[in-house]
Design an enzyme around this catalytic site. Structure first.
Site, PDB file in Angstrom:
ATOM      1  CB  SER A   1       2.842   1.073   6.199  1.00 36.84           C
ATOM      2  OG  SER A   1       1.669   1.105   6.952  1.00 36.84           O
TER       3      SER A   1
ATOM      4  CG  HIS B   1      -0.451   0.192   2.517  1.00 36.10           C
ATOM      5  ND1 HIS B   1      -0.090  -0.844   3.340  1.00 36.10           N
ATOM      6  CD2 HIS B   1      -0.187   1.315   3.218  1.00 36.10           C
ATOM      7  CE1 HIS B   1       0.362  -0.379   4.488  1.00 36.10           C
ATOM      8  NE2 HIS B   1       0.303   0.935   4.435  1.00 36.10           N
TER       9      HIS B   1
ATOM     10  CG  ASP C   1       0.253  -4.130   2.634  1.00 39.41           C
ATOM     11  OD1 ASP C   1       0.849  -3.810   1.590  1.00 39.41           O
ATOM     12  OD2 ASP C   1      -0.431  -3.325   3.295  1.00 39.41           O
TER      13      ASP C   1
END
Lengths: 452, 109
Positions: A368, A260, A295
């Site tokens: 992230s 992402h 992810d």
């Protein structure tokens, strides 16, 4: 009472109100100006007005304005008994502490409320980030601890709490704002001299370490030296169009991040090292499909990263061990990566292999893809998310999820050796058990039996 | 916490204090309070957050300009009715624990 009772309050008089100009400049750079995020702070003054909108952002007014100000007082009835045998407080230059250095705060939650219960409560954390004399720690502080001392493991005063609680875009950041003690005392000593209080100025200056009495250039150099070789230097900022996040450099031309953050294969991304090295362009060579619970994205750089200690991968995952997360979450490029500490709170396994890690480190939006390290600097995994309660909208920075390196390591090793992407594509086809874990939907294999 | 933190805990408990500010006028204001640090016991110097005296500034709390205003304000910047109190503890060292022997009760709060 169960605790020794605190002394009766002693009268004091105000000598001056002082702030540190460098702290104010760093504060304006990080939290004011054109920063789009709405920062909120719990300050030490009167309660904020009911209207929340009036306490948001850089135009907060008196409460925010008082944030970087400290009051220097003189006790009016300090007794000889108190003075005798009391060791001298030592002050350490904040710039001599590397990010991740352990810190202890000693303050009184709720201020003067019930001091026999709350006086000198301790809280532990690390130096999460620093911008000149503006420091951040992940030690948990509460309202009323404004002005509390923050100490190194050696017992030297490092900083004072400026704001115990911070929020960004209505999310609790889980960091406390500090003002470096050496810079503050230097400013206060200068102000005392200007007010003609030479004796007090001399007392304050005597607390300062020798290098802090000179210029600030020395301590900054010391910080660079101490940070050289630190594991967190492998963290990088990854920019992909208007999206940015964190990543970790695994090899001179190989960066791991989240899908992402860098979602599309063949997309160019800009990678900014945590060191002063120039940014390097790279290309997303692999990103898991949206349907994969993992992810992950892999970036191949056009040039080699230099001066980075590439991490050793952890071969074990022990629940309860000390860990730290490194990410650019709180400030992006403005302040380098933040280090937050905690423990490995859970290792979720499928078929006896770890597929998900959870930690108590504070993790914010923008972290992230950032690395999760053991206390000895081994890479455990990469951060993918923290937790939000969709029913209340509350975000919990101290519960977050990481992909263990054990999941990624075989495919990454093969890619590094052969350039082959096929093993990485296996990450698009995890078992249903893994998917269920990452959907937070796993149910016990056997329903719990009532013991009644 | 382990032995590693001993020096930090001792220093914190020696230096930690609570500071209260209140008005002594007819309409008593406050108290506002925060934590503080006893910098130098011999000189009686204490440092605490400035926010607690902001309500007593003659020019109003706006005197603490966030921008490029003055980096310090003297004691005259506050009203005469400002009263400040500092409270600190005996610490939790061996001497303090000795004072506790035989004192077992529920702390009133």
């Amino acid at each position: 009472s169960a605790q020794p009772a605190p002394r009766s309050p002693a009268c004091a008089r105000l000598l001056l109100l002082a702030c540190c100009p460098a702290f104010r400049a760093s504060f304006a750079r990080l939290f004011g100006g054109d920063v789009p995020e709405q920062w909120r702070f719990a300050g030490g003054g009167p309660e904020p007005p009911e209207d929340e909108a009036s306490t948001s952002g850089a135009d907060e007014g008196p409460l925010l304005a008082a944030l970087g100000w400290f009051a220097l007082l003189r006790l009016e009835d300090c007794t000889v008994k108190e003075v005798m045998g009391s060791p001298r407080l030592s002050v350490v230059p904040a710039a001599s502490l590397p990010k991740g250095a352990p810190l202890l705060t000693c303050g009184s939650p709720f201020g003067a409320f019930c001091p026999d219960i709350f006086l000198n409560s301790l809280s532990r954390g690390v130096l999460s980030n620093a911008a000149g004399p503006l420091l951040l720690t992940d030690a948990r502080c509460l309202p009323g601890t404004e002005g509390a001392g923050v100490f190194s493991t050696h017992g030297a005063l490092v900083a004072l709490v400026a704001a115990p609680l911070c929020w960004r875009a209505r999310e609790w950041v889980g960091l406390s704002l500090l003002c470096a003690a050496d810079a503050l005392l230097r400013s206060a000593a200068l102000a005392l001299r200007r007010l003609g209080l030479q004796a007090e100025a001399k007392e304050l200056a005597a607390l300062l370490p020798r290098q802090a009495r000179d210029t600030s250039a020395g301590p900054q150099r010391a910080q660079v030296l101490q940070e050289h070789g630190a594991a967190w230097l492998a963290a990088v900022l990854v920019e992909c169009g208007s999206v940015w996040g964190s990543g970790v450099a695994l090899a001179p031309r190989l960066v791991l991040t989240c899908r992402h953050v860098a979602p599309r294969e063949n997309k160019r991304v800009l990678v900014r090292p945590a060191t002063k090295s120039p940014p390097v362009w790279g290309e997303v060579v692999f990103a898991t499909q949206d349907t994969s619970p993992y992810d992950v994205a892999v970036v191949k750089l056009e040039e080699s990263l230099k001066g980075i200690p590439f991490p050793v991968l952890a071969s074990y995952f022990h629940e309860g061990e000390d860990v730290c997360v490194v990410g650019f979450g709180a400030f992006g490029q403005a302040c380098g990566p933040s280090v937050t500490s905690g423990i490995l709170s859970a290792v979720v396994e499928v078929n006896e292999a770890p597929v998900m890690l959870q930690t108590t480190c504070a993790v914010h939006g923008g972290s992230s893809g950032g690395p999760l390290f053991t206390s000895s600097g081994e890479l455990l995994g990469i951060i993918t998310s923290n937790t939000r309660d969709n029913s209340t909208g509350a975000t919990y920075p101290h519960l977050n999820f990481s992909i263990p390196m054990a999941v990624l390591q075989p495919a990454l090793s093969q890619y590094r050796c052969t350039g082959e992407l096929l093993p990485l594509r296996e990450l698009d086809r995890p078992s249903e058990q893994v998917r269920v874990v990452w959907r937070l939907q796993r149910v016990p294999a056997q329903p719990h039996q009532s013991k009644l | 916490m382990g032995r590693r933190w001993g020096p930090a805990m001792a220093a914190g408990e020696r230096a930690g204090c609570v500071v209260s500010a209140r008005g002594a006028g007819a309409e008593a204001e406050g108290p506002w309070s925060c934590s503080g640090v006893l910098l130098n016991r011999r000189a009686g110097l204490v440092l605490c957050h400035g926010g607690i005296v902001a309500p007593f500034l003659r020019a109003g709390p706006g005197a603490l300009q966030p921008g490029t205003g003055p980096s310090f304000l003297g004691p005259d910047s506050c009203r005469d009715d400002l009263r400040l109190y500092v409270q600190w503890g005996p610490g939790r060292g061996p001497r303090a624990r000795a004072e506790l022997r035989g004192a077992l009760c529920t702390p009133p709060c």
